[in-house]
Design a protein around this motif. Structure first.
Motif, PDB file in Angstrom:
ATOM      1  N   UNK A 251     -31.533 -35.900  29.786  1.00 13.10           N
ATOM      2  CA  UNK A 251     -31.577 -35.837  27.912  1.00 13.10           C
ATOM      3  C   UNK A 251     -31.932 -37.531  28.226  1.00 13.10           C
ATOM      4  N   UNK A 252     -33.322 -38.089  27.995  1.00 13.33           N
ATOM      5  CA  UNK A 252     -33.542 -39.362  27.494  1.00 13.33           C
ATOM      6  C   UNK A 252     -33.128 -40.411  26.674  1.00 13.33           C
ATOM      7  N   UNK A 253     -32.618 -39.682  25.380  1.00  9.49           N
ATOM      8  CA  UNK A 253     -32.085 -39.865  23.952  1.00  9.49           C
ATOM      9  C   UNK A 253     -30.463 -40.492  24.226  1.00  9.49           C
ATOM     10  N   UNK A 254     -29.716 -39.428  24.905  1.00  9.06           N
ATOM     11  CA  UNK A 254     -28.750 -40.255  25.209  1.00  9.06           C
ATOM     12  C   UNK A 254     -28.214 -41.362  26.334  1.00  9.06           C
ATOM     13  N   UNK A 255     -28.915 -41.202  27.752  1.00 13.15           N
ATOM     14  CA  UNK A 255     -29.485 -42.677  28.347  1.00 13.15           C
ATOM     15  C   UNK A 255     -29.726 -43.666  27.345  1.00 13.15           C
ATOM     16  N   UNK A 256     -29.945 -43.751  26.428  1.00 16.13           N
ATOM     17  CA  UNK A 256     -31.271 -44.748  25.787  1.00 16.13           C
ATOM     18  C   UNK A 256     -29.908 -45.281  24.995  1.00 16.13           C
ATOM     19  N   UNK A 257     -29.118 -44.281  23.631  1.00 13.53           N
ATOM     20  CA  UNK A 257     -28.243 -44.425  23.061  1.00 13.53           C
ATOM     21  C   UNK A 257     -26.607 -45.694  24.216  1.00 13.53           C
ATOM     22  N   UNK A 258     -26.296 -44.620  25.092  1.00  8.36           N
ATOM     23  CA  UNK A 258     -25.704 -45.029  26.525  1.00  8.36           C
ATOM     24  C   UNK A 258     -26.070 -46.912  26.580  1.00  8.36           C
TER      25      UNK A 258
END
Length: 430
Positions: A251-258
């Motif tokens: 998940x690219x978005x969850x990685x970015x959010x983290x």
């Protein structure tokens, strides 16, 4: 001509406020895009703005020249032209849908000072020059302080192939279209720091400090440097939102959010330790052509902008960006491509010029405060060349880089009056 000129001890020349209002109004006509101001670097709007300054200069009998990169120089000659020159200036380009005062206020201020001197018949001891730089707003070309860097011969010729963000056409081609001579990059005559006594740039404040302090003018102590990633991409894998358990996701978005939250927490810790910086993710977006309500996002684009007056802190934060990118790759089964890093160096303003400005402001009953600049400015290039440099901020509501910039004209005139006195004090020295 010399017999008709006033002495360097003449009373303060009178600033033409109406001229300033007319120039601002004309700049608005040139740049208005239906909502705000858009004058792209090395574009038609910037060309017309430079032509406006040149026309007013000619009307007042001032010297005008352009360098190989089409930076504009307007000069009132000194009585001893061998002395290092006093300089002021700013830029005339804007960000997309920006305001009418960012950059332009400093250029208009310098123009009003030189025009007032010319009308009064005042000839300073040394040359005094307004520079209207090209391409200060790096949103168009990802190169900090492009115009002032070219003026000092600091541009790597390889950067002439850099595409402009809106149309993909190279800096070289845009320069040619504006009458510049990019083939002279690295070979043309450029500014020499030894020939410059000082540089003073007036600019609107781009934050709320002067509003909070309820004073019209700020005396700048330093300019933040930056470390930036303008085109970072997190690559994951698109998958069905209902059919893909968490352990199978990339998940690219969850990685970015983290990653973003970890960097934000580091910022909080930096402030708790008494250090100053800012951290901004100005772009964070999925692919509109492929991302949808029912899909695990497989791609995230983001930009990272970190600023501080502490260069060591910038380097530490840059290391943390890289560390966090590697961590989320492992934690979220993604790949992080940070893309090229761009950066600018912090600049310290000259203590002597700050003291002169404070003393003059007190004598003129202009309330001032000392403050740092969180944004970058051409003044940083001059300071980086070892030139005594100072900035004056003018109170401005609603921030900057948006159509709602709201500088009160009376506040502007306070700033221009202080600029005029400071430039005249420096320019009158033998």
């Amino acid at each position: 001509m010399a017999s008709s000129l006033m002495s360097t001890q003449c009373p303060a020349p009178v600033l033409d406020a109406a001229l300033g209002q007319r120039v601002f109004a004309r700049l608005h006509e040139i740049g208005f895009d239906g909502r705000g101001m858009t004058r792209p670097s090395y574009g038609e709007g910037e060309n017309r703005a430079h032509a406006l300054f040149e026309s007013v200069a000619w009307e007042h009998g001032l010297e005008v020249r352009r360098d190989w990169a089409a930076n504009l120089f307007i000069t009132i000659p000194g009585q001893n032209r061998s002395l290092p020159a006093v300089m002021t200036g700013s830029h005339a380009d804007t960000v997309p849908c920006g305001g009418n005062f960012d950059g332009a206020a400093g250029a208009v201020a310098g123009l009003l000072v030189l025009c007032a001197w010319a009308r009064a018949g005042y000839r300073p001891e040394r040359d005094t020059t307004l520079i209207v730089t090209r391409a200060e707003e790096s949103v168009w070309f990802p190169i900090s302080y492009l115009g002032s860097r070219t003026a000092f011969g600091l541009l790597d010729p390889a950067l002439l192939d850099t595409p402009r963000s809106d149309d993909g056409t190279s800096l070289r081609e845009h320069m040619l279209a504006c009458g510049a001579q990019p083939e002279l990059c690295g070979r043309a005559s450029v500014l020499n720091a030894a020939d410059i006594d000082c540089f003073v740039e007036l600019h609107i404040e781009q934050g709320p400090v002067l509003l909070e302090a309820d004073v019209p003018v700020g005396i700048v102590t330093g300019i933040c440097g930056s470390t930036r990633y303008r085109s970072a991409v997190i690559h994951g894998q698109y998958a069905h939102s209902g059919a893909t358990p968490r352990r199978f996701r990339s998940d690219a978005v969850m990685a970015g959010a983290s990653m973003m939250m970890a960097l934000h927490e580091a910022w909080r810790q930096v402030e708790a330790e008494g250090e100053e910086m800012t951290l901004t993710f100005g772009v964070c977006q999925t692919d509109p052509a492929q991302a949808n309500f029912a899909a695990v996002p497989g791609r995230l684009e983001l930009v990272i902008d970190i600023r501080s007056r502490n260069e060591d802190l910038l380097e530490r934060m840059n290391g943390l960006v890289i560390e966090q990118a590697r961590r989320v790759e492992s934690d979220f089964n993604v790949t992080v491509d940070l893309g090229p890093r761009t950066r600018s160096t912090p600049a310290i303003m000259d203590a002597g010029l700050q003291a002169e400005a404070e003393k003059l402001a007190a004598s003129m009953n202009i309330p001032v405060v000392s403050m740092a600049s969180g944004a970058g400015h051409d003044a940083a290039t001059f300071a980086g060349q070892g030139i005594p440099t100072e900035m004056l901020f003018v109170r401005n509501e609603n921030g900057s880089h948006n159509p709602d910039e709201s500088m009160e004209f009376d506040d502007f005139l306070y700033g221009v009056r202080l600029l005029e006195h400071l430039l005249r004090q420096r320019a009158s020295r033998p």
